[in-house]
Scaffold this motif. Sequence first.
Motif, PDB file in Angstrom:
ATOM      1  N   VAL A 257       0.852  -1.188   0.000  1.00  0.00           N
ATOM      2  CA  VAL A 257       0.000   0.000   0.000  1.00  0.00           C
ATOM      3  C   VAL A 257       0.888   1.238   0.000  1.00  0.00           C
ATOM      4  O   VAL A 257       1.961   1.251   0.616  1.00  0.00           O
ATOM      5  CB  VAL A 257      -0.971   0.043   1.202  1.00  0.00           C
ATOM      6  N   VAL A 258       0.427   2.279  -0.687  1.00  0.00           N
ATOM      7  CA  VAL A 258       1.172   3.524  -0.803  1.00  0.00           C
ATOM      8  C   VAL A 258       0.242   4.671  -0.429  1.00  0.00           C
ATOM      9  O   VAL A 258      -0.878   4.754  -0.941  1.00  0.00           O
ATOM     10  CB  VAL A 258       1.689   3.738  -2.239  1.00  0.00           C
ATOM     11  N   GLU A 259       0.722   5.545   0.450  1.00  0.00           N
ATOM     12  CA  GLU A 259      -0.041   6.736   0.818  1.00  0.00           C
ATOM     13  C   GLU A 259       0.789   7.978   0.512  1.00  0.00           C
ATOM     14  O   GLU A 259       1.946   8.095   0.938  1.00  0.00           O
ATOM     15  CB  GLU A 259      -0.400   6.722   2.308  1.00  0.00           C
ATOM     16  N   ALA A 260       0.223   8.903  -0.258  1.00  0.00           N
ATOM     17  CA  ALA A 260       0.848  10.195  -0.527  1.00  0.00           C
ATOM     18  C   ALA A 260       0.281  11.195   0.479  1.00  0.00           C
ATOM     19  O   ALA A 260      -0.932  11.408   0.535  1.00  0.00           O
ATOM     20  CB  ALA A 260       0.561  10.637  -1.958  1.00  0.00           C
ATOM     21  N   VAL A 261       1.153  11.790   1.263  1.00  0.00           N
ATOM     22  CA  VAL A 261       0.734  12.614   2.399  1.00  0.00           C
ATOM     23  C   VAL A 261       0.289  13.995   1.940  1.00  0.00           C
ATOM     24  O   VAL A 261       0.996  14.685   1.196  1.00  0.00           O
ATOM     25  CB  VAL A 261       1.878  12.741   3.415  1.00  0.00           C
ATOM     26  N   SER A 262      -0.895  14.391   2.399  1.00  0.00           N
ATOM     27  CA  SER A 262      -1.407  15.743   2.213  1.00  0.00           C
ATOM     28  C   SER A 262      -1.412  16.453   3.560  1.00  0.00           C
ATOM     29  O   SER A 262      -1.323  15.796   4.606  1.00  0.00           O
ATOM     30  CB  SER A 262      -2.832  15.692   1.642  1.00  0.00           C
ATOM     31  N   PRO A 263      -1.527  17.779   3.570  1.00  0.00           N
ATOM     32  CA  PRO A 263      -1.525  18.488   4.852  1.00  0.00           C
ATOM     33  C   PRO A 263      -2.566  17.977   5.839  1.00  0.00           C
ATOM     34  O   PRO A 263      -2.312  17.943   7.043  1.00  0.00           O
ATOM     35  CB  PRO A 263      -1.808  19.945   4.436  1.00  0.00           C
ATOM     36  N   ASP A 264      -3.723  17.546   5.347  1.00  0.00           N
ATOM     37  CA  ASP A 264      -4.777  17.096   6.249  1.00  0.00           C
ATOM     38  C   ASP A 264      -4.666  15.616   6.599  1.00  0.00           C
ATOM     39  O   ASP A 264      -5.467  15.099   7.371  1.00  0.00           O
ATOM     40  CB  ASP A 264      -6.158  17.395   5.661  1.00  0.00           C
ATOM     41  N   SER A 265      -3.678  14.903   6.020  1.00  0.00           N
ATOM     42  CA  SER A 265      -3.596  13.461   6.261  1.00  0.00           C
ATOM     43  C   SER A 265      -2.309  13.046   6.975  1.00  0.00           C
ATOM     44  O   SER A 265      -2.003  11.858   7.059  1.00  0.00           O
ATOM     45  CB  SER A 265      -3.696  12.690   4.938  1.00  0.00           C
ATOM     46  N   GLU A 266      -1.541  14.005   7.477  1.00  0.00           N
ATOM     47  CA  GLU A 266      -0.232  13.686   8.042  1.00  0.00           C
ATOM     48  C   GLU A 266      -0.318  12.665   9.171  1.00  0.00           C
ATOM     49  O   GLU A 266       0.413  11.675   9.187  1.00  0.00           O
ATOM     50  CB  GLU A 266       0.455  14.961   8.540  1.00  0.00           C
ATOM     51  N   ILE A 267      -1.186  12.876  10.143  1.00  0.00           N
ATOM     52  CA  ILE A 267      -1.278  11.956  11.279  1.00  0.00           C
ATOM     53  C   ILE A 267      -1.798  10.598  10.819  1.00  0.00           C
ATOM     54  O   ILE A 267      -1.290   9.547  11.225  1.00  0.00           O
ATOM     55  CB  ILE A 267      -2.172  12.538  12.387  1.00  0.00           C
ATOM     56  N   ARG A 268      -2.801  10.592   9.943  1.00  0.00           N
ATOM     57  CA  ARG A 268      -3.343   9.312   9.461  1.00  0.00           C
ATOM     58  C   ARG A 268      -2.276   8.515   8.720  1.00  0.00           C
ATOM     59  O   ARG A 268      -2.109   7.316   8.937  1.00  0.00           O
ATOM     60  CB  ARG A 268      -4.547   9.557   8.548  1.00  0.00           C
TER      61      ARG A 268
END
Length: 208
Positions: free
Chosen positions: A127-138
Amino acid sequence: MSAQSAEAIAESGHMDAASLPDWVIPPPGGFTAEIFLRMRDLPRHTELIDGSLVFVSPQRKWHVRVINLLRDELARQAPESLCADREMTVKLGERQAPEPDVLVVSAEAYERDEPSTYYLADDVVLVVEAVSPDSEIRDREIKPRRYGEAGIKHYWRVEEDAGRTIVYVYEFEPAGAAYALTGIHHDQLKVTVPFDIEIDLTAVRKRR
């Protein structure tokens, strides 16, 4: 009822609970994955994490471009037994149904007809997650724990720093029951697991 209709009701000041979508008011204990996967009219890319609905903000250009690059390259370089996909829900457990930005699954899971709207944890290799400002903690804390608990062996976290794309590569370490960082890749991503992969990360800036 659509999300747009709910917003219109809210703006009018007439907040009749009976007129609102079912997802506005969660059941006691939160939503289950079974309920979530049957829900309709949710905003795009809604996720279920720890029984709560998570709504995402509009994607930035970098976010869209890096997802496209990684999905395309993983699809091109994967062996015949694996396929890459993007933004598909993965049912991890009773109250977990996130939507990774990019994922690599078995070819059998990719090609089957049902379920058609989500994958199971056992289908997923990466799985790959690209971090956005609103998703940093998640993306840095919550999702890796949930993916690891579900038995997904490989996790990548992708971040942007001063215009450069950086990929943090993790592999699940059974003895510690957690992901272990195996590399931080700037400009060029080169790994040998879950298969031989080489990606020019500077291409994110060049994509249209």
